[in-house]
Write a protein that holds these residues in place. Structure first.
Motif, mmCIF file in Angstrom:
data_model
loop_
_atom_site.group_PDB
_atom_site.id
_atom_site.type_symbol
_atom_site.label_atom_id
_atom_site.label_comp_id
_atom_site.label_asym_id
_atom_site.label_seq_id
_atom_site.Cartn_x
_atom_site.Cartn_y
_atom_site.Cartn_z
ATOM 1 N N MET A 1 17.087 43.301 52.390
ATOM 2 C CA MET A 1 16.287 43.417 51.199
ATOM 3 C C MET A 1 16.929 44.362 50.176
ATOM 4 O O MET A 1 16.913 44.096 48.990
ATOM 5 C CB MET A 1 14.892 43.909 51.602
ATOM 6 C CG MET A 1 13.911 43.985 50.488
ATOM 7 S SD MET A 1 13.505 42.342 49.918
ATOM 8 C CE MET A 1 12.326 42.704 48.697
ATOM 9 N N LYS A 2 17.534 45.464 50.693
ATOM 10 C CA LYS A 2 18.170 46.411 49.802
ATOM 11 C C LYS A 2 19.393 45.781 49.121
ATOM 12 O O LYS A 2 19.662 46.048 47.952
ATOM 13 C CB LYS A 2 18.588 47.676 50.563
ATOM 14 C CG LYS A 2 17.433 48.569 50.906
ATOM 15 C CD LYS A 2 17.922 49.839 51.564
ATOM 16 C CE LYS A 2 16.760 50.744 51.887
ATOM 17 N NZ LYS A 2 17.189 52.007 52.466
ATOM 18 N N LYS A 3 20.132 44.955 49.880
ATOM 19 C CA LYS A 3 21.302 44.294 49.308
ATOM 20 C C LYS A 3 20.881 43.336 48.204
ATOM 21 O O LYS A 3 21.538 43.237 47.169
ATOM 22 C CB LYS A 3 22.080 43.525 50.379
ATOM 23 C CG LYS A 3 23.127 44.321 51.066
ATOM 24 C CD LYS A 3 24.007 43.413 51.894
ATOM 25 C CE LYS A 3 25.193 44.198 52.392
ATOM 26 N NZ LYS A 3 26.141 43.383 53.110
ATOM 27 N N PHE A 4 19.777 42.630 48.431
ATOM 28 C CA PHE A 4 19.289 41.688 47.427
ATOM 29 C C PHE A 4 18.926 42.422 46.142
ATOM 30 O O PHE A 4 19.268 41.981 45.045
ATOM 31 C CB PHE A 4 18.067 40.922 47.977
ATOM 32 C CG PHE A 4 17.429 40.041 46.946
ATOM 33 C CD1 PHE A 4 18.045 38.865 46.546
ATOM 34 C CD2 PHE A 4 16.220 40.396 46.358
ATOM 35 C CE1 PHE A 4 17.462 38.052 45.586
ATOM 36 C CE2 PHE A 4 15.639 39.601 45.403
ATOM 37 C CZ PHE A 4 16.260 38.420 45.009
ATOM 38 N N LEU A 5 18.245 43.564 46.262
ATOM 39 C CA LEU A 5 17.883 44.349 45.079
ATOM 40 C C LEU A 5 19.125 44.887 44.371
ATOM 41 O O LEU A 5 19.188 44.907 43.139
ATOM 42 C CB LEU A 5 16.950 45.504 45.459
ATOM 43 C CG LEU A 5 15.516 45.120 45.819
ATOM 44 C CD1 LEU A 5 14.746 46.343 46.297
ATOM 45 C CD2 LEU A 5 14.828 44.482 44.632
ATOM 46 N N LEU A 6 20.100 45.315 45.145
ATOM 47 C CA LEU A 6 21.349 45.809 44.559
ATOM 48 C C LEU A 6 22.045 44.698 43.764
ATOM 49 O O LEU A 6 22.469 44.909 42.621
ATOM 50 C CB LEU A 6 22.279 46.336 45.657
ATOM 51 C CG LEU A 6 23.657 46.790 45.170
ATOM 52 C CD1 LEU A 6 23.535 48.049 44.329
ATOM 53 C CD2 LEU A 6 24.575 47.004 46.349
ATOM 54 N N TYR A 7 22.153 43.497 44.354
ATOM 55 C CA TYR A 7 22.787 42.384 43.656
ATOM 56 C C TYR A 7 21.986 41.950 42.432
ATOM 57 O O TYR A 7 22.563 41.570 41.411
ATOM 58 C CB TYR A 7 23.001 41.203 44.601
ATOM 59 C CG TYR A 7 24.085 41.454 45.623
ATOM 60 C CD1 TYR A 7 25.326 41.934 45.244
ATOM 61 C CD2 TYR A 7 23.866 41.204 46.974
ATOM 62 C CE1 TYR A 7 26.321 42.164 46.171
ATOM 63 C CE2 TYR A 7 24.854 41.427 47.907
ATOM 64 C CZ TYR A 7 26.085 41.913 47.503
ATOM 65 O OH TYR A 7 27.056 42.123 48.430
ATOM 66 N N LEU A 8 20.679 42.030 42.527
ATOM 67 C CA LEU A 8 19.828 41.691 41.399
ATOM 68 C C LEU A 8 20.044 42.672 40.248
ATOM 69 O O LEU A 8 20.203 42.260 39.089
ATOM 70 C CB LEU A 8 18.358 41.675 41.827
ATOM 71 C CG LEU A 8 17.356 41.277 40.745
ATOM 72 C CD1 LEU A 8 17.563 39.811 40.349
ATOM 73 C CD2 LEU A 8 15.951 41.509 41.225
ATOM 74 N N VAL A 9 20.102 43.946 40.564
ATOM 75 C CA VAL A 9 20.334 44.969 39.525
ATOM 76 C C VAL A 9 21.720 44.787 38.922
ATOM 77 O O VAL A 9 21.902 44.866 37.698
ATOM 78 C CB VAL A 9 20.155 46.383 40.113
ATOM 79 C CG1 VAL A 9 20.667 47.447 39.151
ATOM 80 C CG2 VAL A 9 18.701 46.632 40.449
#
Length: 74
Positions: A1-9
């Motif tokens: 989930m953290k990776k997804f947020l990082l890629y989204l940002v």
């Protein structure tokens, strides 16, 4: 989930950078075109209203001579 947020940002930041660069480059191109037009207008005023007819003929002959001898040197 953290990776997804990082890629989204990172994707949103990249999109913002690209759109900002588009605006920035557009401003630079518009400024350069404006400066080119102003320069051409000033040169036209100088060439047609400040130079005398004999000075214009001399400039034309000088350009022609430079072209002629430039092609012979090669």
């Amino acid at each position: 989930m953290k990776k997804f947020l990082l890629y989204l940002v990172l994707a949103v930041a990249a999109l913002g950078l690209i759109t900002n660069m588009d605006y920035f480059l557009n401003m630079i191109v518009n400024s350069l075109i404006f400066l080119l037009i102003i320069g051409l207008i000033l040169y036209g005023i100088y060439y047609f209203f400040i130079l005398t007819e004999s000075q214009r003929k001399y400039k034309r002959a000088l350009r022609k001579s430079k072209r002629k001898y430039k092609s012979k040197r090669k």
